[in-house]
Write a protein that holds these residues in place. Structure first.
Motif, PDB file in Angstrom:
ATOM      1  N   GLU A  56       0.832  -1.212   0.000  1.00 43.06           N
ATOM      2  CA  GLU A  56       0.000   0.000   0.000  1.00 43.06           C
ATOM      3  C   GLU A  56       0.866   1.262   0.000  1.00 43.06           C
ATOM      4  OE1 GLU A  56      -1.890  -3.093   2.822  1.00 43.06           O
ATOM      5  OE2 GLU A  56       0.114  -2.335   2.326  1.00 43.06           O
ATOM      6  N   ALA A  60       1.230   4.142  -3.040  1.00 44.55           N
ATOM      7  CA  ALA A  60       1.084   5.582  -2.868  1.00 44.55           C
ATOM      8  C   ALA A  60       2.301   6.322  -3.402  1.00 44.55           C
ATOM      9  CB  ALA A  60       0.870   5.906  -1.387  1.00 44.55           C
ATOM     10  N   ALA A  88     -10.126   0.444   4.255  1.00 47.48           N
ATOM     11  CA  ALA A  88      -9.873   1.851   4.562  1.00 47.48           C
ATOM     12  C   ALA A  88      -8.619   2.357   3.854  1.00 47.48           C
ATOM     13  CB  ALA A  88      -9.747   2.039   6.073  1.00 47.48           C
ATOM     14  N   GLN A  89      -7.579   1.531   3.823  1.00 44.91           N
ATOM     15  CA  GLN A  89      -6.352   1.922   3.136  1.00 44.91           C
ATOM     16  C   GLN A  89      -6.592   2.062   1.632  1.00 44.91           C
ATOM     17  OE1 GLN A  89      -3.942  -1.333   4.532  1.00 44.91           O
ATOM     18  NE2 GLN A  89      -2.948  -0.077   6.089  1.00 44.91           N
ATOM     19  N   GLN A  92      -8.660   5.130   0.861  1.00 43.66           N
ATOM     20  CA  GLN A  92      -7.844   6.338   0.979  1.00 43.66           C
ATOM     21  C   GLN A  92      -6.998   6.534  -0.270  1.00 43.66           C
ATOM     22  OE1 GLN A  92      -7.612   8.324   4.411  1.00 43.66           O
ATOM     23  NE2 GLN A  92      -7.714   9.507   2.514  1.00 43.66           N
ATOM     24  N   LEU A  93      -6.424   5.442  -0.770  1.00 42.04           N
ATOM     25  CA  LEU A  93      -5.651   5.515  -2.010  1.00 42.04           C
ATOM     26  C   LEU A  93      -6.539   5.910  -3.186  1.00 42.04           C
ATOM     27  CD1 LEU A  93      -3.416   2.343  -1.566  1.00 42.04           C
ATOM     28  CD2 LEU A  93      -2.573   4.696  -1.769  1.00 42.04           C
ATOM     29  N   GLN A  94      -7.741   5.338  -3.235  1.00 40.46           N
ATOM     30  CA  GLN A  94      -8.672   5.659  -4.318  1.00 40.46           C
ATOM     31  C   GLN A  94      -9.058   7.137  -4.291  1.00 40.46           C
ATOM     32  OE1 GLN A  94      -9.639   4.010  -6.852  1.00 40.46           O
ATOM     33  NE2 GLN A  94     -11.689   4.620  -7.476  1.00 40.46           N
ATOM     34  N   ALA A  95      -9.217   7.694  -3.095  1.00 39.35           N
ATOM     35  CA  ALA A  95      -9.547   9.115  -2.978  1.00 39.35           C
ATOM     36  C   ALA A  95      -8.390   9.989  -3.451  1.00 39.35           C
ATOM     37  CB  ALA A  95      -9.909   9.443  -1.526  1.00 39.35           C
ATOM     38  N   LEU A  96      -7.170   9.538  -3.200  1.00 38.66           N
ATOM     39  CA  LEU A  96      -5.983  10.279  -3.637  1.00 38.66           C
ATOM     40  C   LEU A  96      -5.751  10.159  -5.138  1.00 38.66           C
ATOM     41  CD1 LEU A  96      -3.510   9.327  -0.775  1.00 38.66           C
ATOM     42  CD2 LEU A  96      -4.162  11.659  -1.379  1.00 38.66           C
ATOM     43  N   THR A 152     -14.517   4.121   5.381  1.00 38.71           N
ATOM     44  CA  THR A 152     -14.349   5.469   4.829  1.00 38.71           C
ATOM     45  C   THR A 152     -12.908   5.654   4.358  1.00 38.71           C
ATOM     46  OG1 THR A 152     -13.836   6.320   7.037  1.00 38.71           O
ATOM     47  CG2 THR A 152     -16.118   6.479   6.299  1.00 38.71           C
ATOM     48  N   PRO A 153     -12.669   6.659   3.476  1.00 35.45           N
ATOM     49  CA  PRO A 153     -13.610   7.617   2.899  1.00 35.45           C
ATOM     50  C   PRO A 153     -14.526   6.951   1.872  1.00 35.45           C
ATOM     51  CG  PRO A 153     -11.450   7.897   1.907  1.00 35.45           C
ATOM     52  CD  PRO A 153     -11.281   6.901   3.018  1.00 35.45           C
ATOM     53  N   THR A 155     -15.688   6.893  -1.404  1.00 38.50           N
ATOM     54  CA  THR A 155     -15.324   7.402  -2.726  1.00 38.50           C
ATOM     55  C   THR A 155     -16.454   7.192  -3.726  1.00 38.50           C
ATOM     56  OG1 THR A 155     -14.290   5.266  -3.243  1.00 38.50           O
ATOM     57  CG2 THR A 155     -12.875   6.983  -2.317  1.00 38.50           C
TER      58      THR A 155
END
Length: 323
Positions: A56, A60, A88-89, A92-96, A152-153, A155
């Motif tokens: 992960e 990133a 969750a990890q 978070q990557l998908q949101a970034l 979360t988040p 997406t």
């Protein structure tokens, strides 16, 4: 033909883990420029030579230094972890990096029992729970509740989930849950046809709307067949030693050529060659097309674990130029 790279990040002898990480990030950037579709990271623990223990984080790092490359894991050791935490990890990557995250997960214990236990914080072996954990992971990344909780988040779109496997049973699980599938030809080369067939025939829409299979294989593409054979010497000895639980750093060609090998070792090297495609450009092209036809699948994840970093880069350049 769609090509991607699967990195185990084995450290060449004479290099540090820091060197390997920096060279891997540079390779990913170069792979994007060459036209590779995806760049995935393996997860290995408690080895002397494997520098990819947290895919992960590598995802990133590479995604932040590229613009279009799909980054993924190949794969996260799901039985040892909480599906909620993994989701969750990934979210978070998908949101970034929207639309660029591909999550490959597998049921491997991660090594010896003491390693597995350390990863799972002392919990009992949970390999049998893999299908349930995979199903929970799929629900979480799609914003659904599992055990009364949402990850979360939240997406707009879910990251793509792939299940790694070596045979028909793993293909059935991936097909039933509607996730992508990655067949490890580089580990088990004898069951590819049946495995791909089971996945295609039994797939039901879920995380993905249609079946999507990848095949992972060792490939070394030299200037010629003879050159590729020379380059492969370091990978042959590296794999032999790694499977014995010995030094997993990649030896130089000189060290590999000088290494003492028993008759049993030599037979094992020959057997391991079934897991690889080694040759000049014409040989590599023919072999990839041959297996693509057998598996009815033309999407590949390529592993190249040789000592010379520049030769490794040139091998990837030759491979992508073939298609």
């Amino acid at each position: 033909m769609k090509l991607g790279i699967l990195e185990q990040m084995p450290t060449p002898k004479g290099k540090t883990a820091e060197d390997t990480v920096a060279e891997t990030v540079a390779l990913a950037q170069h792979a994007e420029q060459l036209g590779y579709e995806r760049f995935w990271f393996a997860e290995h623990h408690a080895t002397k030579g494997m520098a990819s223990s947290a895919p992960e984080i590598m995802m990133a790092a590479v995604a932040s230094r590229t613009t279009q490359l799909h980054v993924g894991s190949g794969g996260i050791l799901l039985p040892q972890y909480s599906p909620y935490r993994v989701a969750a990890q990934l979210l978070q990557l998908q949101a970034l990096f929207p639309g660029r995250i591909e999550a490959g997960v597998g049921r491997s214990p991660g090594g010896a029992e003491r390693v597995r236990s350390a990863l799972a914080d002392g919990k009992e072996n949970q390999l049998s729970e893999y299908p349930d954990k995979l199903e929970a992971l799929v629900r979480y990344v799609h914003g659904e509740q599992s055990n009364g909780v949402r990850a979360t988040p939240r997406t707009e779109a879910a990251p793509a989930i792939y299940s790694l496997g070596l045979g028909e049973n793993s293909a059935e699980i991936a097909a039933r849950l509607g996730v992508g599938y990655v067949y490890g030809h580089f580990i088990e080369p004898s069951r590819g046809e049946a495995t791909h067939e089971v996945y295609r025939q039994q797939f039901t829409p879920g995380n993905l709307s249609a079946p999507h299979a990848l095949t992972a294989v060792f490939v070394i593409c030299g200037e010629s067949d003879a050159h590729a054979e020379e380059l492969a010497t370091s990978q042959d000895v590296w794999l032999l030693r790694t499977e014995k639980g010995l030094d997993s750093r990649v030896p130089s060609m000189e060290e590999a050529k000088a290494a003492k090998k028993t008759e049993r070792d030599q037979r094992k090297i020959e057997e391991n060659r079934k897991r690889m495609i080694i040759g000049g450009p014409d040989t590599v092209r023919k072999q990839l097309l041959y297996f693509s036809e057998r598996y009815h699948n033309d999407e590949w994840l390529i592993l190249t674990n040789i000592h010379d970093v520049e030769e490794k880069r040139r091998s990837f350049e030759r491979i992508i130029s073939l298609f």
